[in-house]
Design an enzyme around this catalytic site. Structure first.
Site, PDB file in Angstrom:
ATOM      1  N   GLN A   8      38.553  38.440  38.602  1.00 36.88           N
ATOM      2  CA  GLN A   8      38.696  39.803  38.060  1.00 36.88           C
ATOM      3  C   GLN A   8      37.330  40.347  37.626  1.00 36.88           C
ATOM      4  OE1 GLN A   8      41.057  42.042  37.816  1.00 36.88           O
ATOM      5  NE2 GLN A   8      40.005  43.462  36.446  1.00 36.88           N
ATOM      6  N   GLU A   9      36.501  39.481  37.072  1.00 37.95           N
ATOM      7  CA  GLU A   9      35.201  39.929  36.571  1.00 37.95           C
ATOM      8  C   GLU A   9      34.209  40.234  37.688  1.00 37.95           C
ATOM      9  OE1 GLU A   9      34.254  40.755  33.662  1.00 37.95           O
ATOM     10  OE2 GLU A   9      35.843  39.989  32.386  1.00 37.95           O
ATOM     11  N   SER A  10      34.095  39.320  38.645  1.00 38.31           N
ATOM     12  CA  SER A  10      32.978  39.457  39.593  1.00 38.31           C
ATOM     13  C   SER A  10      33.373  39.276  41.056  1.00 38.31           C
ATOM     14  CB  SER A  10      31.915  38.404  39.271  1.00 38.31           C
ATOM     15  OG  SER A  10      32.426  37.114  39.590  1.00 38.31           O
ATOM     16  N   ILE A  34      40.159  34.792  36.004  1.00 33.09           N
ATOM     17  CA  ILE A  34      39.300  35.667  35.187  1.00 33.09           C
ATOM     18  C   ILE A  34      37.992  35.947  35.939  1.00 33.09           C
ATOM     19  CG2 ILE A  34      38.072  35.944  32.999  1.00 33.09           C
ATOM     20  CD1 ILE A  34      40.056  33.917  31.766  1.00 33.09           C
ATOM     21  N   TYR A  84      43.488  45.135  33.342  1.00 28.35           N
ATOM     22  CA  TYR A  84      42.662  43.919  33.389  1.00 28.35           C
ATOM     23  C   TYR A  84      43.542  42.672  33.204  1.00 28.35           C
ATOM     24  CZ  TYR A  84      39.005  40.651  31.829  1.00 28.35           C
ATOM     25  OH  TYR A  84      38.184  39.575  31.672  1.00 28.35           O
TER      26      TYR A  84
END
Ligand code: GLU
Length: 477
Positions: free
Chosen positions: A307-309, A304, A434
């Site tokens: 994927q986010e940063s 996660i 996502y």
């Protein structure tokens, strides 16, 4: 009548201004005084929409960046059609319009334009298998649709001088999804659509193809209400545009909004495998510690965060979302995160947010469906996820199963469908991507058996064999 006769001259003038819709001379003075920048836009996937509880969209993000840099607060007014938008701008209801507006001679004669911030081409699209028009003369006698009040009507009026047979229908809507829907369902033969909008939505309408480019390149700009003070603001907007052009921020924003998903996902797995070796070792024990605290699989939390940063604690989105887990300011406050740039706090906030979402889902949704749905909600918001579940139910599918809900998420972008939902338009396709990406990163982490850092010495990632990196991913649910 007597009452009117008794009105003083300034009141007459104000009344005249209201009735004629003349420009409001004090519009820009009010901006100086109150610091409130009023934006007119239209609700569409390329301009302005809500992603969870957060406003976004290319035009919105661009103008929000400007407002933030000048310490203005931004007030958004949304118009339902382009015609309405132009009328309201002419009346001085806003300082400027940022709504994917193509620069046209007619508009530029009425309003002040900023420098262009985007270049694109108007495309004629048709449904594959139908007759493809090869040039403008072949548009005659076909059922052609455009957005009412759009730049394309101006282009068509000009073309009509050489091609008097040319005719078209004007559709009153805020965005071109409506036109794509008409063509895909056979309710129109051809549509003229900006190339940027078309490319972005093409995944939703895979049978639509570009037949020809209607014009050379066209540019998009912000249009300002022409009142006293507008030229100073025009100069300031242009200065801002040059700044973000030079810094590369404008390009980043374009990539973020218009980068094609296929291209992105092909590249992303490759980059992920590389970053597993270069960046993960630095973060692994912290991720494990937080995952333990929240009873999550650390590989999932790592996926996660990637994927986010991309495991960048300084990451920042143009909407101002920041940090390792890209937590919004509102969510950060709710979660008690004081410093979103602190990777530990950010990870804890993200883990807790995910846990909360998992808990809030109806109890009869079982894992792993529950986890994938919570992740979708992490991206798109619980309200929109609920809408997709209701759509699944309406179609006789099972709202407890992720594949059925996943299939419905893109319909939240479909103009025939999203008005029937409680929370309206949402970038459902993005939420699907996502979750897909996280699952893919998670699988790679599992398959490569990156060991827990506390159980074994740090992995020598260079030793991962080529075969390991070529392992097949498990089949998606
Ligand atoms: N760019 C168009 C305009 O300025 C709107 C979008 C479209 O019709 O494709 O009118």
């Amino acid at each position: 009548m007597q009452a009117i006769a008794a009105l003083s001259l300034p009141i007459y003038l104000c009344l005249a201004l209201v009735l004629t819709g003349c420009s409001d001379q004090s519009l820009y003075q009010r901006l100086e005084r109150d610091g409130e920048l009023i934006l007119l836009t239209r609700n569409s996937p390329t301009t302005y929409y809500f992603d969870g509880d957060e406003a976004t969209g290319f035009d919105y993000d661009l103008i929000k960046g400007y407002a933030d840099s000048r310490n203005y607060t931004l007030r958004v007014k949304a118009a339902f059609t382009l015609e309405e938008l132009i009328t309201r701008l002419a009346k001085g209801e806003a300082h400027l319009a940022a709504a994917g507006l193509t620069v046209t001679p007619e508009r530029s004669a009425r309003f002040l334009a900023s420098d262009p911030y985007l270049t694109q081409k108007p495309l004629v699209v048709y449904k594959s298998g139908q007759r493809r028009p090869r040039d403008v003369s072949e548009l005659a006698n076909r059922d052609l649709v455009v957005l009412a009040g759009s730049s394309h009507t101006e282009t068509l009026l000009n073309l009509q001088k050489q091609h008097p047979q040319l005719a078209w229908r004007e559709i009153r809507a805020a965005d071109t999804l409506e036109l794509m829907q008409l063509v895909t369902t056979g309710k129109a033969e051809l549509a003229i659509i900006d190339s940027v909008e078309f490319r972005m939505q093409q995944q939703l309408y895979p049978r639509l193809v570009a037949a020809l480019e209607l014009d050379k390149q066209e540019v998009m700009a912000w249009y300002l209400h022409p009142a006293e003070g507008a030229d100073a603001m025009q100069a300031d907007l242009n200065a801002y545009l040059s700044e973000i052009e030079a810094s590369g921020d404008l390009q980043k924003l374009k990539d973020r909004h218009f980068g094609t998903l296929d291209f992105a996902s092909r590249l992303s797995t490759f980059t992920f495998r590389r970053k597993l070796q270069t960046d993960l070792p630095r973060w692994q024990s912290l991720i494990e510690e937080v995952a333990d605290e929240y009873q999550l699989d650390w590989r999932l939390l790592a996926a996660i965060a990637y994927q986010e940063s991309h495991w960048d604690p300084e990451a920042r989105s143009p909407t101002g979302v920041r940090g390792f887990m890209m937590i919004t300011q509102v969510t950060a406050e709710e979660l008690g995160v004081d410093d979103v740039l602190d990777p530990h706090q950010s990870l804890r906030g993200g883990a807790r947010f995910l846990k909360d979402l998992q808990r809030r889902l109806p109890p009869d949704i079982e894992d792993p469906h529950r986890l994938w749905m919570a992740l979708a909600a992490y991206n798109i918001g619980m309200g929109h996820l609920e809408d997709a579940r209701i759509l699944a139910e309406r179609k006789g599918m099972d709202p407890h199963l992720w594949p059925d809900v996943r299939a419905q998420l893109p319909f939240l972008q479909n103009p025939d469908v999203y008005p029937t939902t409680r929370f309206g338009f949402a970038r459902g396709q993005e939420a699907v991507t996502y979750v897909d990406n996280i699952r893919q990163y998670h699988s790679i982490l599992q398959l490569q058996s990156v060991p827990d850092s506390r159980l074994q010495p740090p992995v020598d990632t260079n030793a991962l064999s080529r075969d390991q990196t070529r392992l097949q991913l498990p089949k998606a649910l």
